[in-house]
Design a protein around this motif. Structure first.
Motif, mmCIF file in Angstrom:
data_model
loop_
_atom_site.group_PDB
_atom_site.id
_atom_site.type_symbol
_atom_site.label_atom_id
_atom_site.label_comp_id
_atom_site.label_asym_id
_atom_site.label_seq_id
_atom_site.Cartn_x
_atom_site.Cartn_y
_atom_site.Cartn_z
ATOM 1 N N UNK A 85 0.031 -9.050 -3.674
ATOM 2 C CA UNK A 85 -1.176 -9.770 -4.124
ATOM 3 C C UNK A 85 -2.347 -8.806 -4.291
ATOM 4 N N UNK A 86 -2.321 -7.702 -3.548
ATOM 5 C CA UNK A 86 -3.438 -6.752 -3.618
ATOM 6 C C UNK A 86 -2.903 -5.327 -3.498
ATOM 7 N N UNK A 87 -2.163 -4.862 -4.529
ATOM 8 C CA UNK A 87 -1.532 -3.538 -4.427
ATOM 9 C C UNK A 87 -2.555 -2.401 -4.431
ATOM 10 N N UNK A 88 -2.261 -1.370 -3.676
ATOM 11 C CA UNK A 88 -3.253 -0.293 -3.499
ATOM 12 C C UNK A 88 -2.528 1.047 -3.336
ATOM 13 N N UNK A 89 -2.972 2.045 -4.082
ATOM 14 C CA UNK A 89 -2.477 3.418 -3.907
ATOM 15 C C UNK A 89 -3.632 4.269 -3.378
ATOM 16 N N UNK A 90 -3.395 4.977 -2.286
ATOM 17 C CA UNK A 90 -4.407 5.907 -1.765
ATOM 18 C C UNK A 90 -3.820 7.311 -1.853
ATOM 19 N N UNK A 91 -4.440 8.153 -2.656
ATOM 20 C CA UNK A 91 -4.009 9.548 -2.780
ATOM 21 C C UNK A 91 -4.850 10.419 -1.859
ATOM 22 N N UNK A 92 -4.186 11.281 -1.093
ATOM 23 C CA UNK A 92 -4.930 12.216 -0.252
ATOM 24 C C UNK A 92 -5.178 13.492 -1.064
ATOM 25 N N UNK A 93 -6.412 13.626 -1.512
ATOM 26 C CA UNK A 93 -6.844 14.831 -2.232
ATOM 27 C C UNK A 93 -7.419 15.823 -1.233
ATOM 28 N N UNK A 94 -8.508 16.456 -1.601
ATOM 29 C CA UNK A 94 -9.122 17.441 -0.699
ATOM 30 C C UNK A 94 -10.464 17.878 -1.280
ATOM 31 N N UNK A 95 -11.315 18.403 -0.414
ATOM 32 C CA UNK A 95 -12.516 19.080 -0.913
ATOM 33 C C UNK A 95 -12.084 20.238 -1.827
ATOM 34 N N UNK A 96 -10.850 20.747 -1.605
ATOM 35 C CA UNK A 96 -10.309 21.810 -2.459
ATOM 36 C C UNK A 96 -10.008 21.296 -3.873
ATOM 37 N N UNK A 97 -10.064 19.988 -4.059
ATOM 38 C CA UNK A 97 -9.902 19.409 -5.391
ATOM 39 C C UNK A 97 -11.234 19.108 -6.052
ATOM 40 N N UNK A 98 -12.304 19.516 -5.368
ATOM 41 C CA UNK A 98 -13.657 19.328 -5.906
ATOM 42 C C UNK A 98 -14.323 20.675 -6.171
ATOM 43 N N UNK A 119 0.850 -1.201 0.000
ATOM 44 C CA UNK A 119 0.000 0.000 0.000
ATOM 45 C C UNK A 119 0.882 1.247 0.000
ATOM 46 N N UNK A 120 0.610 2.137 -0.937
ATOM 47 C CA UNK A 120 1.269 3.454 -0.977
ATOM 48 C C UNK A 120 0.249 4.519 -0.579
ATOM 49 N N UNK A 121 0.568 5.287 0.454
ATOM 50 C CA UNK A 121 -0.299 6.407 0.839
ATOM 51 C C UNK A 121 0.402 7.696 0.401
ATOM 52 N N UNK A 122 -0.089 8.299 -0.667
ATOM 53 C CA UNK A 122 0.453 9.563 -1.185
ATOM 54 C C UNK A 122 -0.203 10.706 -0.422
ATOM 55 N N UNK A 123 0.430 11.082 0.675
ATOM 56 C CA UNK A 123 -0.190 12.047 1.593
ATOM 57 C C UNK A 123 0.553 13.381 1.692
ATOM 58 N N UNK A 124 1.878 13.375 1.523
ATOM 59 C CA UNK A 124 2.666 14.607 1.736
ATOM 60 C C UNK A 124 2.097 15.741 0.894
ATOM 61 N N UNK A 125 1.903 16.882 1.515
ATOM 62 C CA UNK A 125 1.362 18.012 0.772
ATOM 63 C C UNK A 125 1.129 19.185 1.685
#
Ligand code: NDP
Ligand code: 8X3
Length: 253
Positions: free
Chosen positions: A131-144, A83-89
């Motif tokens: 076996x079950x790779x997963x990327x979770x990107x931390x976006x924002x309501x500011x991206x909506x 699992x990759x959590x792309x959170x830095x920002x």
């Protein structure tokens, strides 16, 4: 079963809360951030409390050579990331676009967009053994939705929204789940960073209502990443109950 989780921006806020939540589940963690002292303290606390293995990598996600060096330095028995959590920002400043500080613009674009891309490209080969790779990107309501003085920060988070969808398509054949978590106002160090250490301005953001806490986001990330292999959450918008959209917060002062 224990997984290997790579979290960017684990020294504070959502990333730190995710590290705690995944540690409590007895996973192996690769924690990253620029503040080496915080990373090491965090890692010691979690190793002691949960008796788990933790690797720390200290680099700036804006520096593409440093990202590559850091990922290349991961030892052989850690090179299977689930699992990759792309959170830095970050958000830097809050100005009308015509008054904008170009250094702030560069910092946000380089961190939130280019940093996320550098990390994703370098980590991608290490996800392929899972076996079950997963990327979770931390976006924002500011991206909506855009809001006054949010301009470039919003643009970077709209980019995260678009890149999340693009990754899902481009990585489909590799069986990689790609999800976005898009929070509203959460009380972390986010506003202290945005207002460059002005603690009164930062505290004012959260006055008069109950903002999200970092643990709320970590709980959502844990839920998303524990779903069965055939189920993916594409996008999850999480708001404080008192916030309808970026510009509409019901404050009782
Ligand atoms: P914090 O400021 O508490 O944490 C930000 C983390 O990002 C820190 O660990 C910091 O580590 C890391 N980071 C920042 N710049 C860099 C860099 N150039 N290289 C490496 N790491 C970096 O804020 P949050 O936890 O709130 O923010 C996390 C994410 O959530 C961000 O992407 C933010 O945009 C997003 N978000 C935040 C919301 C909020 O209201 N708080 C709402 C919606 C989304 P270090 O300084 O040690 O490098
Ligand atoms: C942070 C949330 O609304 O302050 O991404 O932009 S907001």
């Amino acid at each position: 079963m224990s997984k290997t989780i790579f979290i960017t921006g684990a020294t504070s806020g959502f990333g730190k809360a995710c590290a705690h939540a995944f540690a409590a589940g007895h996973n192996r963690l690769i924690l990253t951030g620029r503040r080496a002292d915080r990373l090491e303290i965090e890692a010691s606390v979690l190793r002691e409390k949960y008796n788990i293995e933790i690797l720390t990598l200290n680099f700036d996600v804006r520096d593409r050579d440093a990202v590559k060096l850091a990922v290349d330095s991961i030892p052989g028995d850690w090179r299977n990331i689930d699992i990759l959590i792309n959170n830095a920002g970050l958000a830097a400043g809050s100005d009308l676009i015509q008054d904008g500080n170009m250094d702030d613009w560069e910092q946000m674009i380089d961190t939130n967009v280019k940093g996320l891309l550098y990390i994703t490209k370098n980590i991608f080969p290490l996800l392929l053994q899972s076996k079950c790779p997963h990327i979770v990107n931390i976006g924002s309501i500011a991206g909506k939705e855009v809001y006054a003085k949010g301009n470039v920060y919003c643009a970077t988070k709209f980019a995260v929204d678009a890149l999340t969808r693009a990754m899902r398509i481009d990585m489909l054949a590799h069986g990689i789940k790609v999800s976005q978590v898009a929070p509203g106002a959460a009380e972390t160090e986010f506003s202290q960073v945005r207002f460059k250490g002005d603690l009164d301005a930062a505290a004012n953001v959260y006055k008069g209502f109950s903002p999200l806490q970092a643990e709320d986001i970590a709980n959502a990330v844990i839920w998303i990443t524990e779903l069965p292999a055939h189920v993916n959450i594409n996008d999850m918008v999480i708001m404080p109950t008192a916030q309808a959209s970026p510009g509409y917060v019901h404050k009782v002062l």
